[in-house]
Design a protein around this motif. Structure first.
Motif, PDB file in Angstrom:
ATOM      1  N   THR A   1       0.817  -1.213   0.000  1.00  0.00           N
ATOM      2  CA  THR A   1       0.000   0.000   0.000  1.00  0.00           C
ATOM      3  C   THR A   1       0.855   1.269   0.000  1.00  0.00           C
ATOM      4  O   THR A   1       0.493   2.268  -0.617  1.00  0.00           O
TER       5      THR A   1
ATOM      6  N   SER B   1       1.915   2.042  -3.553  1.00  0.00           N
ATOM      7  CA  SER B   1       0.830   2.604  -4.358  1.00  0.00           C
ATOM      8  C   SER B   1       0.457   4.001  -3.895  1.00  0.00           C
ATOM      9  O   SER B   1       0.139   4.874  -4.713  1.00  0.00           O
ATOM     10  N   LEU B   2       0.497   4.224  -2.597  1.00  0.00           N
ATOM     11  CA  LEU B   2       0.133   5.533  -2.052  1.00  0.00           C
ATOM     12  C   LEU B   2       1.081   6.620  -2.582  1.00  0.00           C
ATOM     13  O   LEU B   2       0.630   7.665  -3.069  1.00  0.00           O
TER      14      LEU B   2
ATOM     15  N   ALA C   1       0.600   7.252  -6.307  1.00  0.00           N
ATOM     16  CA  ALA C   1      -0.557   8.104  -6.600  1.00  0.00           C
ATOM     17  C   ALA C   1      -0.201   9.575  -6.479  1.00  0.00           C
ATOM     18  O   ALA C   1      -0.645  10.406  -7.279  1.00  0.00           O
TER      19      ALA C   1
ATOM     20  N   ILE D   1      -2.184  15.105  -1.561  1.00  0.00           N
ATOM     21  CA  ILE D   1      -2.681  13.781  -1.955  1.00  0.00           C
ATOM     22  C   ILE D   1      -2.180  12.722  -0.970  1.00  0.00           C
ATOM     23  O   ILE D   1      -2.939  11.881  -0.491  1.00  0.00           O
TER      24      ILE D   1
ATOM     25  N   LEU E   1      -4.476  10.389   1.626  1.00  0.00           N
ATOM     26  CA  LEU E   1      -4.545   8.931   1.552  1.00  0.00           C
ATOM     27  C   LEU E   1      -3.942   8.230   2.768  1.00  0.00           C
ATOM     28  O   LEU E   1      -4.492   7.248   3.261  1.00  0.00           O
TER      29      LEU E   1
ATOM     30  N   SER F   1      -7.752  13.140   6.926  1.00  0.00           N
ATOM     31  CA  SER F   1      -7.924  12.866   5.499  1.00  0.00           C
ATOM     32  C   SER F   1      -8.969  13.784   4.877  1.00  0.00           C
ATOM     33  O   SER F   1      -8.768  14.314   3.775  1.00  0.00           O
TER      34      SER F   1
ATOM     35  N   LEU G   1     -10.258   2.680 -11.041  1.00  0.00           N
ATOM     36  CA  LEU G   1      -9.892   2.556  -9.631  1.00  0.00           C
ATOM     37  C   LEU G   1     -10.346   1.210  -9.075  1.00  0.00           C
ATOM     38  O   LEU G   1      -9.599   0.518  -8.375  1.00  0.00           O
TER      39      LEU G   1
ATOM     40  N   ALA H   1      -5.742   7.406 -10.261  1.00  0.00           N
ATOM     41  CA  ALA H   1      -6.813   6.584  -9.690  1.00  0.00           C
ATOM     42  C   ALA H   1      -6.388   5.130  -9.562  1.00  0.00           C
ATOM     43  O   ALA H   1      -6.767   4.436  -8.610  1.00  0.00           O
TER      44      ALA H   1
ATOM     45  N   TYR I   1      -3.407   3.944  -8.904  1.00  0.00           N
ATOM     46  CA  TYR I   1      -2.599   3.812  -7.692  1.00  0.00           C
ATOM     47  C   TYR I   1      -3.455   3.931  -6.434  1.00  0.00           C
ATOM     48  O   TYR I   1      -3.258   3.190  -5.456  1.00  0.00           O
ATOM     49  N   VAL I   2      -4.400   4.869  -6.443  1.00  0.00           N
ATOM     50  CA  VAL I   2      -5.280   5.039  -5.282  1.00  0.00           C
ATOM     51  C   VAL I   2      -6.077   3.763  -5.036  1.00  0.00           C
ATOM     52  O   VAL I   2      -6.198   3.286  -3.898  1.00  0.00           O
TER      53      VAL I   2
ATOM     54  N   VAL J   1      -5.897   1.620  -1.495  1.00  0.00           N
ATOM     55  CA  VAL J   1      -7.058   1.535  -0.613  1.00  0.00           C
ATOM     56  C   VAL J   1      -7.627   0.118  -0.572  1.00  0.00           C
ATOM     57  O   VAL J   1      -7.936  -0.409   0.503  1.00  0.00           O
TER      58      VAL J   1
END
Length: 499
Positions: free
Chosen positions: A55, A58-59, A62, A208, A212, A239, A276, A404, A406-407, A411
């Motif tokens: 995660t 990816s975070l 993004a 961003i 996240l 957030s 996403l 999106a 990556y988000v 998540v």
């Protein structure tokens, strides 16, 4: 050497450097989940905590994917591409030498920034180094390299764990990236966008990440803290505040990461949410299967066997995708995306019925259904994202959809890990056998992904019904790469999906 020959050699060098680096980045990304049990055993950190290696990557990706492209436009694409490769080498070395799970996670966070930079600037370098039919072939090869890397990663990771230990993947990747740096230095000319404003939205990038990170932390720790605890609610409040600040900032900066006016485009928003969901569910699935297949109380597969076991989900997705543009041309993008998500939802629902007595063959058909469904939905959704805007905004639409992606991965993987770990912990505490608890955890997380896939069907309803025109080789390559990166498709397909 003549000028034509020199130009051809340089174009070949750009193509080699960008395609090899893209293949390595995507293979590395998809292989890591297979490595987690081995990393956990060596470092003593639980696989639940190690999900931050997935995660966190990816975070950061993004937050960086659009900014890195902007940095390349302003300061030089080759320079920023080389910086991305250098960061990738450094992160690989840090992870390979890691003596703790925390170092692995830190390395993967750095790798998230490196990978996003390599993908964004590599594609830009390739685009400016070629034109006409040569550009179509080059971008098609880049898309194919991205798809092959993503499909081969889990198997490669499984092989290397058995042959070299989990560290071997990162040493090899570091060596390949160093070779790409040398090739880039020798063959790639510097380029930048002289007409672009030198303003870069650094604050948007930070916001961003600040939006996240707390929400993912709150989700992953909610089992220990409680959903209504002060700590969890504080994470969610941070957030929300950061998200609001991001909207305010994007409305004021000269060159925003996200043009808020794009959010009025229903087709773009729907296709982006579909992207996403697709990215989130495939990443969540690979994370869960990598753990479940290797757990001694579940299927007890070796890393190599687990890598082979995931091939129906990875190779199947890539194999189906190039055929999708022609299907969409016949029946329409809306129908293709809707059927794809419905098929994925059915596959996840079957996995949701898992019992501890299941052997691998029971997973085979639902995994194929999920892979085929994602192959059907990813390509047309990505095509719709770039086709729903005027040609001058195609780059922005691609950036939004890549962000999106990556988000979704960050998540959904966090949610899947939380559900999986919480159900296992609760059932084990209640006296259930560990094998039963593991099956229940995988089943509960699969139902969550089935619900997300149903939401994808609803997003498909917002796409246009009309059929698209003649498809090209570039469309097939874009569809194959769609689960890792959005590539613009032909104007014929864009005209068919534009609002």
């Amino acid at each position: 050497m003549s000028e034509v020959a020199t130009r051809s050699t340089r174009a070949g060098g750009v193509l080699a450097a960008t395609c090899i680096s893209t293949l390595v980045v995507n293979a590395n990304t998809s292989a890591v989940s297979i490595l987690l049990p081995a990393i956990s055993e060596d470092t003593g950190m639980s696989v639940t905590t190690l999900q931050w290696a997935v995660t966190g990557y990816s975070l950061v990706g993004a937050a960086v994917i659009v900014t890195s492209g902007s940095l390349g436009d302003v300061f030089g694409r080759r320079r920023i591409f080389q910086l991305g490769l250098a960061l990738f080498v450094g992160s690989c070395v840090l992870i390979a030498l890691a003596g703790s799970g925390g170092m692995v996670i830190a390395g993967r966070v750095i790798q998230g920034a490196a990978g996003a930079t390599i993908l964004a600037c590599g594609l830009s370098l390739l685009s400016v180094a070629t034109d006409g039919p040569a550009q179509l072939r080059a971008v098609s090869l880049w898309g194919a390299a991205a798809a092959v890397g993503a499909a081969a990663g889990p198997l490669l990771g499984g092989v290397l764990v058995d042959v070299t230990g989990w560290q071997g993947l990162f040493w090899i990747d570091a060596g390949v990236a160093l070779g790409c740096m040398a090739l880039t230095a020798a063959t790639v000319r510097e380029s930048r966008d002289e007409e672009r404003s030198r303003s870069i939205d650094y604050l948007g990038t930070v916001l961003i990440a600040l939006t996240l990170t707390p929400v993912i932390l709150g989700v992953t720790r909610s089992g220990d803290w409680g959903w209504l605890s002060a700590a969890t609610l504080t994470c969610f409040a941070i957030s929300v505040g950061a998200g609001y600040a991001f909207i305010v900032v994007e409305g004021r900066v000269a060159v925003p990461l996200l043009d808020l006016a794009l959010l009025r485009n229903v087709v773009l928003v729907a296709s982006t949410i579909a992207i996403l969901i697709g990215a989130g569910t495939i990443n969540g699935l690979m994370y869960l299967l990598s753990l479940y297949f290797q757990d001694p109380d579940a299927l007890d597969l070796t890393p190599l066997e687990a890598g082979l076991a995931t091939l129906p989900a990875t190779v199947g997705l890539v194999a189906v995708a190039p055929l999708v543009p022609k299907l969409a041309a016949k029946v329409g993008s809306r129908q293709t995306v809707g059927v794809g998500f419905a098929l994925s939802a059915a596959g996840f629902a079957v996995v949701g019925l898992i019992d501890a007595s299941w052997h691998y063959r029971a997973f085979l058909l639902p995994l194929i259904a999920i892979a085929v469904g994602m192959g059907l939905s990813n390509g047309p959704a990505s095509a719709a994202a770039t086709a729903s805007v005027p040609e001058r905004q195609v780059g922005e639409a691609s950036g939004v959809s890549n962000m999106a992606r990556y988000v979704g991965a960050a998540v959904a993987t966090a949610l899947a890990a939380t559900i999986y770990g919480t159900v296992i912990g609760n059932q084990t505490a209640d006296g259930a056998a560990r094998s039963d608890a593991l099956a229940s955890g995988l089943g509960a997380a699969s139902w969550m992904m089935a619900v997300f896939s149903v939401l994808g069907v609803l997003m498909a309803l917002l796409l246009r019904r009309q059929r698209v025109g003649r498809t090209t080789l570039g469309d097939a390559a874009a569809a194959a790469a769609a689960h890792t990166h959005t590539l613009p498709t032909s104007r014929a397909e864009q005209a068919g999906t534009a609002p």
